[in-house]
Design a protein around this motif. Structure first.
Motif, PDB file in Angstrom:
ATOM      1  N   LEU A  96       0.835  -1.205   0.000  1.00 43.89           N
ATOM      2  CA  LEU A  96       0.000   0.000   0.000  1.00 43.89           C
ATOM      3  C   LEU A  96       0.869   1.255   0.000  1.00 43.89           C
ATOM      4  O   LEU A  96       0.644   2.190  -0.775  1.00 43.89           O
ATOM      5  CB  LEU A  96      -0.925  -0.007   1.217  1.00 43.89           C
ATOM      6  CG  LEU A  96      -1.688   1.303   1.514  1.00 43.89           C
ATOM      7  CD1 LEU A  96      -2.615   1.669   0.365  1.00 43.89           C
ATOM      8  CD2 LEU A  96      -2.460   1.187   2.821  1.00 43.89           C
ATOM      9  N   PHE A  97       1.871   1.305   0.856  1.00 43.87           N
ATOM     10  CA  PHE A  97       2.717   2.498   0.949  1.00 43.87           C
ATOM     11  C   PHE A  97       3.493   2.743  -0.347  1.00 43.87           C
ATOM     12  O   PHE A  97       3.619   3.882  -0.794  1.00 43.87           O
ATOM     13  CB  PHE A  97       3.684   2.366   2.133  1.00 43.87           C
ATOM     14  CG  PHE A  97       3.007   2.336   3.474  1.00 43.87           C
ATOM     15  CD1 PHE A  97       1.927   3.172   3.730  1.00 43.87           C
ATOM     16  CD2 PHE A  97       3.428   1.480   4.474  1.00 43.87           C
ATOM     17  CE1 PHE A  97       1.289   3.152   4.966  1.00 43.87           C
ATOM     18  CE2 PHE A  97       2.800   1.457   5.709  1.00 43.87           C
ATOM     19  CZ  PHE A  97       1.722   2.295   5.951  1.00 43.87           C
ATOM     20  N   TYR A  98       3.998   1.686  -0.965  1.00 44.01           N
ATOM     21  CA  TYR A  98       4.736   1.855  -2.218  1.00 44.01           C
ATOM     22  C   TYR A  98       3.820   2.329  -3.350  1.00 44.01           C
ATOM     23  O   TYR A  98       4.223   3.150  -4.184  1.00 44.01           O
ATOM     24  CB  TYR A  98       5.430   0.550  -2.615  1.00 44.01           C
ATOM     25  CG  TYR A  98       6.650   0.230  -1.793  1.00 44.01           C
ATOM     26  CD1 TYR A  98       7.596   1.216  -1.491  1.00 44.01           C
ATOM     27  CD2 TYR A  98       6.886  -1.049  -1.305  1.00 44.01           C
ATOM     28  CE1 TYR A  98       8.723   0.936  -0.731  1.00 44.01           C
ATOM     29  CE2 TYR A  98       8.008  -1.342  -0.546  1.00 44.01           C
ATOM     30  CZ  TYR A  98       8.918  -0.348  -0.259  1.00 44.01           C
ATOM     31  OH  TYR A  98      10.030  -0.632   0.499  1.00 44.01           O
ATOM     32  N   VAL A  99       2.594   1.818  -3.378  1.00 45.74           N
ATOM     33  CA  VAL A  99       1.629   2.271  -4.387  1.00 45.74           C
ATOM     34  C   VAL A  99       1.357   3.764  -4.231  1.00 45.74           C
ATOM     35  O   VAL A  99       1.295   4.519  -5.209  1.00 45.74           O
ATOM     36  CB  VAL A  99       0.317   1.464  -4.284  1.00 45.74           C
ATOM     37  CG1 VAL A  99      -0.790   2.106  -5.130  1.00 45.74           C
ATOM     38  CG2 VAL A  99       0.537   0.028  -4.734  1.00 45.74           C
ATOM     39  N   LEU A 100       1.204   4.208  -3.002  1.00 48.23           N
ATOM     40  CA  LEU A 100       0.934   5.628  -2.754  1.00 48.23           C
ATOM     41  C   LEU A 100       2.107   6.504  -3.198  1.00 48.23           C
ATOM     42  O   LEU A 100       1.902   7.582  -3.760  1.00 48.23           O
ATOM     43  CB  LEU A 100       0.645   5.845  -1.264  1.00 48.23           C
ATOM     44  CG  LEU A 100      -0.632   5.192  -0.734  1.00 48.23           C
ATOM     45  CD1 LEU A 100      -0.745   5.394   0.771  1.00 48.23           C
ATOM     46  CD2 LEU A 100      -1.866   5.738  -1.437  1.00 48.23           C
ATOM     47  N   VAL A 101       3.332   6.031  -2.949  1.00 49.82           N
ATOM     48  CA  VAL A 101       4.506   6.804  -3.376  1.00 49.82           C
ATOM     49  C   VAL A 101       4.492   6.991  -4.896  1.00 49.82           C
ATOM     50  O   VAL A 101       4.760   8.083  -5.404  1.00 49.82           O
ATOM     51  CB  VAL A 101       5.806   6.109  -2.924  1.00 49.82           C
ATOM     52  CG1 VAL A 101       7.028   6.777  -3.569  1.00 49.82           C
ATOM     53  CG2 VAL A 101       5.938   6.159  -1.404  1.00 49.82           C
ATOM     54  N   VAL A 102       4.156   5.945  -5.633  1.00 46.24           N
ATOM     55  CA  VAL A 102       4.098   6.046  -7.095  1.00 46.24           C
ATOM     56  C   VAL A 102       2.975   6.989  -7.531  1.00 46.24           C
ATOM     57  O   VAL A 102       3.142   7.793  -8.461  1.00 46.24           O
ATOM     58  CB  VAL A 102       3.902   4.642  -7.715  1.00 46.24           C
ATOM     59  CG1 VAL A 102       3.668   4.758  -9.225  1.00 46.24           C
ATOM     60  CG2 VAL A 102       5.120   3.765  -7.438  1.00 46.24           C
ATOM     61  N   LEU A 103       1.844   6.929  -6.855  1.00 46.40           N
ATOM     62  CA  LEU A 103       0.709   7.783  -7.222  1.00 46.40           C
ATOM     63  C   LEU A 103       1.015   9.267  -7.055  1.00 46.40           C
ATOM     64  O   LEU A 103       0.384  10.110  -7.706  1.00 46.40           O
ATOM     65  CB  LEU A 103      -0.522   7.410  -6.384  1.00 46.40           C
ATOM     66  CG  LEU A 103      -1.233   6.115  -6.743  1.00 46.40           C
ATOM     67  CD1 LEU A 103      -2.392   5.856  -5.777  1.00 46.40           C
ATOM     68  CD2 LEU A 103      -1.750   6.154  -8.181  1.00 46.40           C
ATOM     69  N   PHE A 104       1.979   9.608  -6.201  1.00 44.31           N
ATOM     70  CA  PHE A 104       2.310  11.019  -6.001  1.00 44.31           C
ATOM     71  C   PHE A 104       2.914  11.662  -7.254  1.00 44.31           C
ATOM     72  O   PHE A 104       3.074  12.880  -7.303  1.00 44.31           O
ATOM     73  CB  PHE A 104       3.277  11.179  -4.819  1.00 44.31           C
ATOM     74  CG  PHE A 104       2.605  11.201  -3.482  1.00 44.31           C
ATOM     75  CD1 PHE A 104       1.596  12.111  -3.216  1.00 44.31           C
ATOM     76  CD2 PHE A 104       2.982  10.311  -2.488  1.00 44.31           C
ATOM     77  CE1 PHE A 104       0.963  12.135  -1.973  1.00 44.31           C
ATOM     78  CE2 PHE A 104       2.363  10.331  -1.242  1.00 44.31           C
ATOM     79  CZ  PHE A 104       1.348  11.245  -0.993  1.00 44.31           C
ATOM     80  N   ILE A 105       3.233  10.863  -8.263  1.00 41.36           N
ATOM     81  CA  ILE A 105       3.681  11.440  -9.534  1.00 41.36           C
ATOM     82  C   ILE A 105       2.554  12.251 -10.170  1.00 41.36           C
ATOM     83  O   ILE A 105       2.796  13.264 -10.833  1.00 41.36           O
ATOM     84  CB  ILE A 105       4.153  10.322 -10.485  1.00 41.36           C
ATOM     85  CG1 ILE A 105       5.380   9.617  -9.901  1.00 41.36           C
ATOM     86  CG2 ILE A 105       4.460  10.877 -11.872  1.00 41.36           C
ATOM     87  CD1 ILE A 105       5.790   8.374 -10.668  1.00 41.36           C
ATOM     88  N   ILE A 106       1.314  11.834  -9.955  1.00 40.92           N
ATOM     89  CA  ILE A 106       0.167  12.510 -10.579  1.00 40.92           C
ATOM     90  C   ILE A 106       0.038  13.963 -10.133  1.00 40.92           C
ATOM     91  O   ILE A 106      -0.192  14.852 -10.970  1.00 40.92           O
ATOM     92  CB  ILE A 106      -1.127  11.708 -10.303  1.00 40.92           C
ATOM     93  CG1 ILE A 106      -1.037  10.336 -10.979  1.00 40.92           C
ATOM     94  CG2 ILE A 106      -2.366  12.469 -10.805  1.00 40.92           C
ATOM     95  CD1 ILE A 106      -2.195   9.411 -10.667  1.00 40.92           C
ATOM     96  N   PRO A 107       0.169  14.307  -8.831  1.00 42.26           N
ATOM     97  CA  PRO A 107       0.113  15.726  -8.454  1.00 42.26           C
ATOM     98  C   PRO A 107       1.188  16.580  -9.123  1.00 42.26           C
ATOM     99  O   PRO A 107       0.937  17.752  -9.441  1.00 42.26           O
ATOM    100  CB  PRO A 107       0.291  15.698  -6.935  1.00 42.26           C
ATOM    101  CG  PRO A 107      -0.172  14.352  -6.516  1.00 42.26           C
ATOM    102  CD  PRO A 107       0.176  13.437  -7.644  1.00 42.26           C
TER     103      PRO A 107
END
Length: 400
Positions: free
Chosen positions: A366-377
């Motif tokens: 879960l934490f690694y997925v969230l780190v990758v998603l921060f590329i979108i902002p």
């Protein structure tokens, strides 16, 4: 700050203190006291946040049409009655769900109104009225979470009654003082749709810019809300006591209040636009979740919370400030309603997404997925103003 802003700040702090008695403990209560899974708990919170999204949009529109005072009092009436009913009926999961939905709707109506009022009452303040409201929210978070955790360690019933008493206090304050905070509004602008105003093309560009910016804002909130849902249960599974988990939110709120001079110095010295402010904050968010991926003891969670808090002090005030700058005349409430509904949408989707990922793959994934998603902002912040003439440079008036 003007006296009117101080009144709003006090009201916001009381309001969020009441809400913070309950929201950090919702997932824990549903999983440990009502016997529900993380996925079910996340779904319930999704309903709560969904009602908040609707409340945000309706509240923002009502601000532009009937004013902030009437809208806030309407939302407070719904929230206050729901809070006291929940104090008596929280042992039933069905009643819990229904009343959380009502709480979400009522609270959702109020927040965009208070932000819109702050910007309208002190337009020359730039970023400062929004930062003041943000700080007030976090004073409430720190106070409410600390008191809520303390009360829960004795009896969960006390948490629900404390929630209701704080909403009653806010109702009294709003009834006495908010009546005099009415904002002069252009009626013709209030009753027109954002796409029907004189500068149709420019207003469409501004609205589209807001939506693009809010895509990244949504991702930030999906990640942030994990601290209130999956991470709260994760700490319990690691044997971290409930009162220590509540201390994390006390640290969060205390930092936001006392670290403002340092953040102001950093922004004035090195961060020269609201866009850059978001870039810095999102980068810090990524570091916080990388630390979380390795956290197994309370000290590590404290470090992650400190890093997260620094990041949010850059991102959270910047987005409503940009929305206020984008808003056409008479649509301040509508634009703040959009921003707050997107934030609430993150709180809607976050618990469900986080709950499913945690149940199926575990917390580390879960934490690694969230780190990758921060590329979108990063992408949305880069693109949102490409068709807007305004540069969103941070004038001196916008310093914290």
């Amino acid at each position: 700050m003007p006296r009117a802003i101080w009144i709003l700040v006090i009201g916001m702090a009381i309001n969020v203190t009441g809400a913070s008695f309950l929201w950090p403990l919702n997932t824990i209560y549903m999983s440990q006291e009502l016997g529900q899974t993380l996925t079910v708990a996340g779904t319930v919170l999704m309903f709560n946040a969904g009602a908040g999204v609707i409340g945000n949009l309706i509240g923002g529109q009502l601000f532009d049409r009937i004013g902030g005072y009437k809208t806030i009092m309407s939302g407070l009436t719904i929230t206050l009655s729901s809070a006291f009913m929940l104090a008596w009926l929280h042992s039933s999961i069905i009643a819990y769900v229904i009343l959380l939905v009502c709480l979400g709707f009522g609270a959702g109506m109020m927040i965009p109104c208070m932000y819109a009022m702050a910007g309208s009452l002190w337009p020359e303040g730039g970023r400062r009225p929004f930062n003041a409201m943000y700080v007030a929210q976090n004073v409430g978070v720190a106070t409410g979470a600390a008191l809520g955790g303390l009360l829960a360690s004795y009896r969960f019933d006390f948490v629900f009654f404390g929630n209701g008493i704080m909403y009653l206090s806010f109702f009294i304050l709003a009834f006495i003082f908010f009546r005099n905070l009415q904002v002069n509004q252009d009626v013709s602008a209030q009753t027109s749709n954002v796409f029907e105003q004189s500068q149709v093309v420019e207003n469409k560009k501004r609205f589209h810019a807001l939506i693009i910016l809010c895509i990244g804002f949504l991702i930030c909130w999906i990640a942030y809300v994990q601290w209130q849902t999956t991470i709260s249960v994760h700490t319990q599974n690691l044997g971290i006591p409930l009162n220590q988990y509540s201390i994390l939110w006390t640290i969060n709120g205390a930092m936001i209040v006392f670290c403002q001079p340092f953040i102001k110095f950093f922004i004035v010295r090195w961060v020269h636009s609201l866009k850059a402010q978001i870039y810095v904050g999102v980068s810090i968010f990524m570091v916080a979740y990388l630390v979380l991926s390795q956290a197994e003891v309370f000290t590590a969670f404290v470090v992650a919370m400190v890093i997260l808090t620094i990041g949010e002090m850059f991102v959270w005030p910047a987005v409503p400030t940009i929305a206020h700058k984008l808003a056409p005349e008479g649509k301040a409430g509508f634009y703040q309603g959009i921003v707050n509904s997107v934030g609430t949408g993150g709180r809607l989707l976050g618990p469900f997404i986080g709950g499913v990922l945690a149940d199926v793959f575990g917390m580390t994934v879960l934490f690694y997925v969230l780190v990758v998603l921060f590329i979108i902002p990063f992408i949305s912040t880069t693109l949102f103003d490409r068709n807007i003439k305004e540069t969103f440079e941070r004038p001196e008036a916008q310093a914290s």
